[in-house]
Design an enzyme around this catalytic site. Structure first.
Site, PDB file in Angstrom:
ATOM      1  NE  ARG A 240     -24.080  -4.527 -14.926  1.00 56.34           N
ATOM      2  CZ  ARG A 240     -24.022  -3.208 -15.087  1.00 56.34           C
ATOM      3  NH1 ARG A 240     -22.880  -2.650 -15.467  1.00 56.34           N
ATOM      4  NH2 ARG A 240     -25.084  -2.460 -14.880  1.00 56.34           N
ATOM      5  CD  GLU A 269     -18.076  -4.499 -10.133  1.00 55.71           C
ATOM      6  OE1 GLU A 269     -18.919  -3.600  -9.877  1.00 55.71           O
ATOM      7  OE2 GLU A 269     -17.700  -4.747 -11.277  1.00 55.71           O
ATOM      8  CG  HIS A 287     -18.683  -0.816 -12.115  1.00 56.51           C
ATOM      9  ND1 HIS A 287     -19.476  -1.913 -11.886  1.00 56.51           N
ATOM     10  CD2 HIS A 287     -19.267  -0.166 -13.165  1.00 56.51           C
ATOM     11  CE1 HIS A 287     -20.497  -1.924 -12.742  1.00 56.51           C
ATOM     12  NE2 HIS A 287     -20.384  -0.867 -13.525  1.00 56.51           N
TER      13      HIS A 287
END
Length: 322
Positions: A240, A269, A287
């Site tokens: 994260r 993000e 991601h």
């Protein structure tokens, strides 16, 4: 009648096909996942029994409060669940579930790929080749750092952290770890436990992050932490973005305190800090650590399994509250 489902996130074709076959489904259209407002609107209009989403949907207390009473379960197709207000869901009686186990190996593969790519300057080499090469590289030029035989520190020794440790042993790395709880000797498999994250850092040639996001881990990798690592270390984060102070990380990468970093996650993000795009010693990805056909199908199917179990009165397979 089939149970009614709002499929709020873009999913692999096989997952969408199963959702349509087993549920009366409203499926996200276009090129982006539904927003919270769109999910609420669709759930109200469809009188949905369930919603299925990913970490792109912040299922906040406010969003939960505005869901219709018909919604009994919300299933996220992810192992992380910091985007869900679990306490609010429990207070409302809304079952919420995640998808543990099924993405462990794929994400660990990706983490180790990023570790190798950062250490061996894969981004720079690829950039040279795509520009046409056409110049001599001497034996002292563009050197990376060796991985085999080095020391890897792991923050968070859960499923993925242990899988990364297993890969590191294949490279004869010494494995250290800090986690909320110490593993049993059998599970440690020779890894050395540190009760203090800060005390582990001076021993880490490489540091790989696998802890959940939350108040206890927010910016745990800060200026002090990075300064405690041996100069020329490598950081990998496929967990994260909230774990890292990005200003401190940028400073460490530009000062040489860190040799390189492999980053799959960011504090914001998809609108990540573009300063990192200008650094040749950073390899980045959007991601997508669990992004294989097999794993994304397994995640989607696990989320659907959780929904089906709840709606059949059996209770969730992977409950986030009990």
């Amino acid at each position: 009648m089939k149970p009614r489902l709002v499929l709020a996130a873009l999913m692999p074709r096989d997952v969408v096909t199963r959702a349509r076959n087993e549920f009366d489904s409203v499926v996200v259209q276009g090129k982006d996942d539904m927003t919270a407002a769109q999910v609420i609107e669709a759930a109200v209009a469809h009188q949905a029994d369930a919603i299925m989403f990913t970490n792109t949907l912040p299922l906040s207390a406010d969003a939960i409060a505005h869901l219709p009473a018909s919604v009994r379960v919300g299933a996220t197709s992810s192992v992380g669940y910091d985007h869900i207000d679990v306490a609010a869901a429990k207070s409302r009686g809304l079952f919420v579930t995640n998808t543990p186990d099924v993405l462990t190996e794929c994400t660990a593969d990706f983490a180790f790929m990023m570790l190798l790519a950062a250490a061996r300057r894969a981004h720079e080499y690829d950039k040279i080749m795509r520009a046409g090469w056409r110049f001599r590289i001497g034996q002292g030029d563009l050197l990376g750092v060796r991985v085999t035989g080095k020391t890897l520190g792991i923050l968070g020794m859960g499923r993925i952290g242990r899988a990364v440790a297993q890969r590191a042993r294949g490279f004869d790395m010494t494995v250290l770890y800090h986690s909320r709880n110490r593993l049993s000797p059998e599970a440690e498999q020779g890894a050395r436990y540190f009760g203090s994250f800060q005390e582990m850092l001076p021993h880490c040639d490489f540091l790989s992050l696998h802890a959940p996001a939350g108040p206890a881990t927010d910016r745990i990798v800060n200026a002090a932490a990075l300064a405690s690592m041996p100069r020329g270390g490598v950081l990998v984060n496929v967990s994260r973005g909230g774990l890292v102070d990005e200003d401190a990380l940028y400073d460490a990468l530009t000062s040489g305190q860190l040799f390189a970093a492999g980053l799959d996650v960011f504090r914001s993000e998809p609108d990540y800090d573009l300063r990192f795009a200008k650094l040749d010693n950073v390899i980045m990805s959007p991601h997508i650590g669990s992004g294989s056909v097999e794993t994304r199908n397994a995640m989607g199917f696990r989320a659907l399994d959780n929904i089906a179990a709840v709606l059949a009165g059996k209770g969730p397979i992977d409950p986030l509250w009990v």
